[in-house]
Design a protein around this motif. Structure first.
Motif: not given
Length: 163
Positions: A52-56, A62-68, A93-100, A114-118
């Motif tokens: 799963k790809t989680l937007v945190m 500052r947004p980041l992605l976590v793959l779990m 959810p609405e913030v995650a949608n905006r970032h990703s 948006k480019a985010m650290p993964v």
């Protein structure tokens, strides 16, 4: 299926194709709040191999992605400590949608707005293949997990908790 005859064309699949990544496509009936456990079940995959790809976000939003793993949760405390943040929490959810640029439930780490650290749970990298969201709800792509490191610069972390 012919190479160009894709099930779905998304920013994620366009990104993968542009980078010459071989991937398989796995559409399924999307279930609201079904998550990776549901997709693994209907597709007959081990939920440990469905990622799963989680937007945190950190304490500074500052947004980041976590793959779990699909059947694990993220220890936000362990993650924060490993990435040098005071705290980490899931985005609304609405913030995650905006970032990703993707809808929650259809978030892919590939082709984000948006480019985010993964960050990737380290044990995912020892799997031969994973299934990960292909950029829309009800659609996974199967690929080598090393692609996440090579193309996204994903940094391994140890932050998995039993679900």
């Amino acid at each position: 299926m012919a190479k160009k005859d894709h099930v779905s064309e998304t920013p994620a699949t366009a990104f993968l194709k542009a980078n010459g990544v071989e991937f398989t496509e796995h559409p399924y009936e999307y279930l609201e709040h079904g998550g990776a456990q549901h997709s693994a079940q209907v597709l007959g995959f081990d939920p440990f191999t469905v990622v799963k790809t989680l937007v945190m976000e950190d304490e500074k939003a500052r947004p980041l992605l976590v793959l779990m793993h699909g059947n694990r949760k993220v220890s936000t405390k362990n993650l924060a400590r490993q990435i040098g943040a005071k705290s980490v929490e899931p985005c609304k959810p609405e913030v995650a949608n905006r970032h990703s640029g993707y809808l929650v439930g259809g978030t892919s780490p590939f082709g984000t707005r948006k480019a985010m650290p993964v960050y990737i749970e380290g044990t995912i990298l020892s799997l031969p293949r994973i299934c990960i969201n292909g950029g829309r709800r009800g659609y996974l792509v199967g690929l080598d997990p090393q692609v996440c490191v090579k193309l996204l610069g994903a940094k391994p972390v140890q932050c998995a908790l039993e679900e």
